[in-house]
Enzyme design. Structure first.
Site, PDB file in Angstrom:
ATOM      1  N   HIS A 219       0.792  -1.238   0.000  1.00  0.00           N
ATOM      2  CA  HIS A 219       0.000   0.000   0.000  1.00  0.00           C
ATOM      3  C   HIS A 219       0.823   1.288   0.000  1.00  0.00           C
ATOM      4  CE1 HIS A 219       0.939   0.223   4.295  1.00  0.00           C
ATOM      5  NE2 HIS A 219       0.582   1.489   4.227  1.00  0.00           N
TER       6      HIS A 219
HETATM    7  C1  UD1 Z   1      -1.947   6.009   5.554  1.00  0.00           C
HETATM    8  C2  UD1 Z   1      -0.665   6.482   6.250  1.00  0.00           C
HETATM    9  C3  UD1 Z   1       0.343   5.322   6.271  1.00  0.00           C
HETATM   10  C4  UD1 Z   1      -0.271   4.071   6.873  1.00  0.00           C
HETATM   11  C5  UD1 Z   1      -1.554   3.735   6.099  1.00  0.00           C
HETATM   12  C6  UD1 Z   1      -2.218   2.484   6.653  1.00  0.00           C
HETATM   13  C7  UD1 Z   1      -0.166   8.871   5.906  1.00  0.00           C
HETATM   14  C8  UD1 Z   1       0.698   9.839   5.231  1.00  0.00           C
HETATM   15  N1  UD1 Z   1      -0.045   7.581   5.525  1.00  0.00           N
HETATM   16  O1  UD1 Z   1      -1.609   5.741   4.181  1.00  0.00           O
HETATM   17  O2  UD1 Z   1       1.449   5.714   7.040  1.00  0.00           O
HETATM   18  O3  UD1 Z   1       0.638   2.998   6.768  1.00  0.00           O
HETATM   19  O4  UD1 Z   1      -2.445   4.846   6.188  1.00  0.00           O
HETATM   20  O5  UD1 Z   1      -3.305   2.075   5.899  1.00  0.00           O
HETATM   21  O6  UD1 Z   1      -0.942   9.253   6.760  1.00  0.00           O
HETATM   22  N2  UD1 Z   1      -8.641   5.383   0.598  1.00  0.00           N
HETATM   23  C9  UD1 Z   1      -9.899   4.860   0.414  1.00  0.00           C
HETATM   24  N3  UD1 Z   1     -10.631   4.546   1.524  1.00  0.00           N
HETATM   25  C10 UD1 Z   1     -10.166   4.740   2.785  1.00  0.00           C
HETATM   26  C11 UD1 Z   1      -8.893   5.286   2.947  1.00  0.00           C
HETATM   27  C12 UD1 Z   1      -8.132   5.588   1.851  1.00  0.00           C
HETATM   28  O7  UD1 Z   1     -10.350   4.667  -0.698  1.00  0.00           O
HETATM   29  O8  UD1 Z   1     -10.899   4.408   3.747  1.00  0.00           O
HETATM   30  C13 UD1 Z   1      -7.811   5.706  -0.594  1.00  0.00           C
HETATM   31  C14 UD1 Z   1      -8.033   7.103  -1.124  1.00  0.00           C
HETATM   32  O9  UD1 Z   1      -7.916   7.039  -2.493  1.00  0.00           O
HETATM   33  C15 UD1 Z   1      -6.860   7.886  -0.584  1.00  0.00           C
HETATM   34  C16 UD1 Z   1      -5.771   6.818  -0.563  1.00  0.00           C
HETATM   35  O10 UD1 Z   1      -6.457   5.592  -0.265  1.00  0.00           O
HETATM   36  O11 UD1 Z   1      -6.538   8.976  -1.359  1.00  0.00           O
HETATM   37  C17 UD1 Z   1      -4.703   7.071   0.433  1.00  0.00           C
HETATM   38  O12 UD1 Z   1      -5.218   7.214   1.754  1.00  0.00           O
HETATM   39  P1  UD1 Z   1      -4.366   8.039   2.852  1.00  0.00           P
HETATM   40  O13 UD1 Z   1      -5.052   7.973   4.148  1.00  0.00           O
HETATM   41  O14 UD1 Z   1      -4.029   9.388   2.322  1.00  0.00           O
HETATM   42  O15 UD1 Z   1      -3.009   7.261   2.948  1.00  0.00           O
HETATM   43  P2  UD1 Z   1      -2.731   5.717   3.061  1.00  0.00           P
HETATM   44  O16 UD1 Z   1      -2.122   5.281   1.796  1.00  0.00           O
HETATM   45  O17 UD1 Z   1      -3.905   4.937   3.571  1.00  0.00           O
END
Ligand code: UD1
Length: 382
Positions: A219
C-alpha cells in the site's frame, strides 16, 4: 480524574489505540477518562469501523470526517478540527499514534495550545525523508512531552538526535521524557490472537492450510504510485506463485486497488487478472489478518505493522521497501529488505524459505500499554 484525548484516523492507529483503551477500561477506569477523536482519514467501512467494532474500542466521541485529499489539504482540515475540539473542553493530554497525517495534525494543533503530547511509537526512523511518514514522525517527536519508543533502536535514534540532552521546556514547566515501553502491537498480538483463532474462520473460507500459502500486502505510495516499482513487485509475485504452485493471498488497500489498472504494465495486469494463484481480497479485518499472518509460510509486505506481526508470529518476511524502521527484524535474519527489485524479491523468497530463523523477544513484555499509562499518570500527577 485525568482526561485524555486519543486521536485515531488511519487503520493502524485504530489497532494501536485498542491496547491503551482496553487497559484504561480494565484497570484505570476510575482515574482516567479517555475521549476519542477520529479524523476520518480512513473512512471505508473495512478500513475503519470494522476495527472499532472487532477490537472493542469505544465509538469515537468526535469524527471530523476529513476524508482523502492532498497532504497539505488533508492535514490542514485535521489541524483545524482537532484544535476546535481541544478548545471546546479541557484535556490533560493528547495521545498520538505512529506517523500518519492524523498524528502530524494532532501534534501541530495540541502544541500551539499547550496540551501535552504523548507520542506512542516515538523514535522510529527510516532516514528516508521522501516518506511522508518520516516527516510526520520527526515533527511529532519534536513537539511531544512524552516519547514512548517501542524498541531500543528507537531510543538510540532519539539519543543521536540529542533528545536526551535537550533543555526544551514546555508551558507546564516540565521537560521532555523518553521511555522504552515496548510495543503496543505486541500486546495486541498476544491478546487478540487467541480470540482470532476461536472466532475467525478465514482459513477455512479460503480453503487454506497452515504453511500452504504466502501472505502479501502492498500500500505504500512509493510502490503504488510508481509504475516501474508496482510492475516489478507484481511480476515477482506472479512468477513465484506460478513456479512454486503456491497461492499468494493479497488483501488489498483501496489505494492499491484503484491504481492497479493504470500503474501495472498491461501484460502484467492481464496475467494478474487471469491468475488463479494470486488471490486478491478486500482489506482484511484485524482478526483475519492475524490469522492469515500466523499461518502463512512467508509474508511479503511494505507495511511496518505487518512486518512486525510476521516477527511476533515467527514468520519470515520479505520487506518490499528500500529500508525499514524495524531494523532488528533484519539484524536477526527474520526479514530481508528487497526494495521493489524483481531479482532481490525472488532471491529473498528462496533464502527465507530454506533457512532456520530465531525470533527473540525484542518488542517488550506484552504490557506496553500499562507502562504507558503509568508513565502518563506519573507525569501528570507528580
Ligand atoms: C496512511 C498512512 C500510512 C499508513 C496507512 C495504513 C499517511 C501519510 N499515511 O496511508 O502511514 O501505513 O495509512 O493504511 O498518513 N482510501 C480509500 N478509503 C479509505 C482510505 C483511503 O479509498 O478508507 C484511498 C483514497 O484514495 C486515498 C488513498 O487511499 O486517497 C490514500 O489514503 P491516505 O489515508 O491518504 O493514505 P494511506 O495510503 O492509507
Amino acid at each position: 480524574m485525568i482526561k485524555l484525548l486519543t486521536v485515531i484516523g488511519a487503520r493502524p492507529q485504530i489497532i494501536k489505540a485498542a491496547a491503551i483503551s482496553r487497559t484504561i477500561k480494565n484497570k484505570y477506569a476510575g482515574t482516567i477518562q479517555e475521549m476519542i477523536l477520529h479524523t476520518g482519514q480512513h473512512y471505508d467501512q473495512n478500513m475503519s469501523q470494522v476495527f472499532i467494532e472487532e477490537l472493542g474500542i469505544p465509538q469515537p466521541n468526535y469524527n471530523l470526517g476529513v476524508g482523502s485529499g492532498k497532504h497539505g489539504e488533508q492535514t490542514a482540515k485535521m489541524i483545524a478540527g482537532i484544535e476546535e475540539v481541544l478548545l471546546s473542553e479541557h484535556f490533560d493530554g493528547i495521545l498520538l499514534y505512529g506517523d500518519t497525517n492524523s498524528t502530524l495534525a494532532g501534534a501541530v494543533a495540541a502544541s500551539k495550545i499547550h496540551v501535552p503530547i504523548m507520542h506512542v511509537e516515538a523514535g522510529l526512523r527510516s532516514y528516508n525523508m521522501a516518506m511522508p511518514e518520516e516527516v510526520n514522525r520527526i515533527v511529532c517527536d519534536q513537539l511531544s512531552s512524552i516519547l514512548f519508543s517501542p524498541t531500543e533502536t528507537g531510543i538510540r535514534n532519539l539519543k543521536k538526535e540529542g533528545f536526551f540532552e535537550s533543555t526544551a521546556k514546555f508551558q507546564n514547566g516540565k521537560y521532555r521524557q523518553v521511555v522504552n515501553c515496548g510495543d503496543v502491537m505486541y500486546d495486541n498480538s498476544l491478546f487478540f490472537s487467541k480470540m482470532a483463532q476461536e472466532k475467525c474462520d478465514i482459513l477455512n473460507r479460503l480453503g487454506l492450510t497452515k504453511n500452504g500459502y504466502i501472505l502479501s500486502t502492498i500500500h505504500r505510495d512509493n510502490n503504488t504510485d510508481d509504475k516501474k516499482r508496482l510492475t516489478s513487485i507484481f511480476s515477482a509475485l506472479l512468477d513465484i506463485a506460478e513456479r512454486d504452485k503456491i497461492d499468494i493471498i493479497l488483501p488489498l488497500h483501496p489505494r492499491t486497488k484503484k491504481l492497479l489498472p493504470t500503474n501495472l504494465e498491461p501484460e502484467i495486469y492481464k496475467r494478474l487478472l487471469s491468475s488463479e494463484r494470486i488471490r486478491i481480497l478486500p482489506p482484511a479485518s484485524f482478526f483475519e489478518i492475524i490469522e492469515l499472518e500466523r499461518n502463512a509460510r512467508l509474508i511479503m509486505t511494505d507495511s511496518g505493522g505487518v512486518q512486525k506481526e510476521a516477527f511476533f508470529f515467527e514468520r519470515p518476511c520479505v520487506i518490499l521497501r528500500p529500508e525499514t524502521e524495524w531494523v532488528e527484524i533484519v539484524e536477526h535474519g527474520a526479514g530481508i529488505i528487497v526494495d521493489a527489485n524483481y531479482d532481490k524479491i525472488i532471491a529473498a523468497y528462496i533464502e527465507l524459505t530454506g533457512k532456520k530463523i530465531c525470533f527473540p523477544q525484542l518488542f517488550g513484555d506484552g504490557k506496553a500499554a500499562e507502562h504507558i499509562i503509568e508513565t502518563i499518570l506519573n507525569y501528570l500527577t507528580k
